[in-house]
Design a protein around this motif. Structure first.
Motif, PDB file in Angstrom:
ATOM      1  N   THR A 147       4.857   0.393 -12.273  1.00  0.00           N
ATOM      2  CA  THR A 147       4.454   1.208 -11.247  1.00  0.00           C
ATOM      3  C   THR A 147       3.473   0.344 -10.481  1.00  0.00           C
ATOM      4  O   THR A 147       3.596   0.387  -9.086  1.00  0.00           O
ATOM      5  CB  THR A 147       4.061   2.570 -11.502  1.00  0.00           C
ATOM      6  N   ILE A 148       2.447  -0.037 -11.172  1.00  0.00           N
ATOM      7  CA  ILE A 148       1.250  -0.728 -10.361  1.00  0.00           C
ATOM      8  C   ILE A 148       1.585  -2.163 -10.075  1.00  0.00           C
ATOM      9  O   ILE A 148       1.247  -2.824  -8.921  1.00  0.00           O
ATOM     10  CB  ILE A 148       0.144  -0.499 -11.180  1.00  0.00           C
ATOM     11  N   GLN A 195       3.878   1.385  -1.239  1.00  0.00           N
ATOM     12  CA  GLN A 195       4.328   1.722  -2.716  1.00  0.00           C
ATOM     13  C   GLN A 195       3.617   2.114  -3.439  1.00  0.00           C
ATOM     14  O   GLN A 195       3.822   3.100  -4.414  1.00  0.00           O
ATOM     15  CB  GLN A 195       5.076   0.030  -2.910  1.00  0.00           C
ATOM     16  N   TRP A 196       2.022   1.695  -3.346  1.00  0.00           N
ATOM     17  CA  TRP A 196       1.156   2.384  -4.317  1.00  0.00           C
ATOM     18  C   TRP A 196       0.808   3.810  -4.079  1.00  0.00           C
ATOM     19  O   TRP A 196       0.783   4.578  -4.959  1.00  0.00           O
ATOM     20  CB  TRP A 196      -0.038   1.511  -4.268  1.00  0.00           C
ATOM     21  N   ASN A 212       4.122   5.790  -5.591  1.00  0.00           N
ATOM     22  CA  ASN A 212       4.324   5.575  -7.276  1.00  0.00           C
ATOM     23  C   ASN A 212       3.273   6.120  -7.966  1.00  0.00           C
ATOM     24  O   ASN A 212       3.400   6.510  -8.886  1.00  0.00           O
ATOM     25  CB  ASN A 212       4.214   3.917  -7.253  1.00  0.00           C
ATOM     26  N   ILE A 213       1.830   5.939  -7.746  1.00  0.00           N
ATOM     27  CA  ILE A 213       0.791   6.385  -8.381  1.00  0.00           C
ATOM     28  C   ILE A 213       0.944   7.956  -8.526  1.00  0.00           C
ATOM     29  O   ILE A 213       1.017   8.721  -9.595  1.00  0.00           O
ATOM     30  CB  ILE A 213      -0.349   5.814  -8.089  1.00  0.00           C
ATOM     31  N   TYR A 231       0.944  -1.365   0.022  1.00  0.00           N
ATOM     32  CA  TYR A 231      -0.094   0.039  -0.071  1.00  0.00           C
ATOM     33  C   TYR A 231       0.841   1.207  -0.012  1.00  0.00           C
ATOM     34  O   TYR A 231       0.472   2.000  -0.476  1.00  0.00           O
ATOM     35  CB  TYR A 231      -0.962   0.035   1.192  1.00  0.00           C
ATOM     36  N   PRO A 238       4.209  -3.262  -6.755  1.00  0.00           N
ATOM     37  CA  PRO A 238       3.482  -3.516  -5.429  1.00  0.00           C
ATOM     38  C   PRO A 238       2.424  -4.504  -5.128  1.00  0.00           C
ATOM     39  O   PRO A 238       2.055  -5.081  -4.315  1.00  0.00           O
ATOM     40  CB  PRO A 238       2.833  -2.072  -5.250  1.00  0.00           C
TER      41      PRO A 238
END
Length: 288
Positions: free
Chosen positions: A94-95, A67-68, A71-72, A65, A98
């Protein structure tokens, strides 16, 4: 009769499929290495994964979570501030990374020794990132942050990456202890070297520069006996200012000894300079 050499035809569809497979496979390897080696040993070796290791230890936040969550927004900021050059490939990395971290979160640690965790975690992350880079993408995260900082500060991209990763490692040293911070540096170093190996390969070719008074005989011997191309460069002696041609030739490591013996058998006074050529593209070497 001579046979025509086969030439590899370019297939854009196959090339695109291969690049996406590299991204998915590489992201998966990074995620598994993170869960097997880095997270259980609290090794925060830079990047968003390093941040998620720290927040997991302090607050108990789920690493995927975190990392998302980084990243997003960073991907969106990258598109808005730097343009659309990142595209679908980087979004997938990116998605997906994680996502695999979340799927494999219950894997048992491969080791509880932090040194082994740093070494093999660094190898796993480097292998995965190298594959992602070969797919002409990235996993986003602090790479995008570094590019944003680079654009608005004028600092070199390498300096920006080093600053961000260094800050994360320093934070890990404060939050955990100095020893785990040093292990994080080990993992970061191993990762960078493994990426180089994946990108360039283990094979090392040799580039030779040959100065000889019998350059025609040497040139013909290399062409016929080693079957390698030779390039003649025009140069001038620093003392005499006379023109002295230089023969440049790139050979595999296995051919280098033969080349050296061949040159010396023709001209014992030949001057030979040898350099490592880490990546060689072209006829007789790699094609991509």
């Amino acid at each position: 009769m001579f046979q025509r050499k086969r030439t590899r035809t370019y297939n854009p569809v196959l090339e695109k499929i291969t690049s996406y497979l590299f991204i998915l496979l590489g992201s998966g390897i990074v995620a598994i290495a993170f869960n097997l080696f880095l997270l259980p040993n609290r090794i925060a070796s830079g990047g968003v994964s390093g941040i998620s290791t720290i927040t997991d230890s302090i607050f108990g936040f789920e690493p995927a979570y975190v990392q998302w969550a980084f990243n997003i927004p960073l991907f969106i900021a990258g598109v808005l501030l730097l343009g659309k050059q990142f595209g679908l490939k980087t979004l997938i990395g990116t998605i997906f990374l994680p996502f695999v971290v979340f799927l494999t979160k219950d894997l048992a640690p491969a080791t509880t020794d932090p040194l082994l965790g740093a070494i093999f975690g660094g190898i796993g992350v480097g292998l995965g990132l190298g594959l992602v880079f070969r797919g002409k993408a990235s996993t986003g995260g602090t790479d995008l942050a570094a590019q944003i900082i680079h654009k608005f500060t004028g600092l070199s991209l390498g300096t920006c990456v080093a600053l961000i990763d260094g800050l994360i490692v320093l934070t890990a040293a404060v939050v955990f202890d100095i020893e785990l911070g040093l292990y994080a540096l080990v993992a970061l170093y191993v990762t960078s070297k493994t990426i180089d190996i994946v990108q360039v390969g283990l094979g090392r070719s040799k580039m030779t520069m040959i100065i000889t008074n019998q350059e025609e005989e040497v040139r013909k011997a290399i062409l016929s006996e080693i079957d390698r191309g030779v390039t003649k460069l025009s140069a001038f002696g620093g003392y005499t200012d006379n023109e002295r041609p230089i023969l440049m030739c790139v050979v595999d490591q296995t051919e280098f000894t033969k080349l050296k013996q061949l040159v010396k058998s023709i001209d014992t006074s030949a001057f030979v300079v040898v350099m490592d050529a880490s990546d060689v593209l072209g006829e007789g070497f790699k094609r991509a």
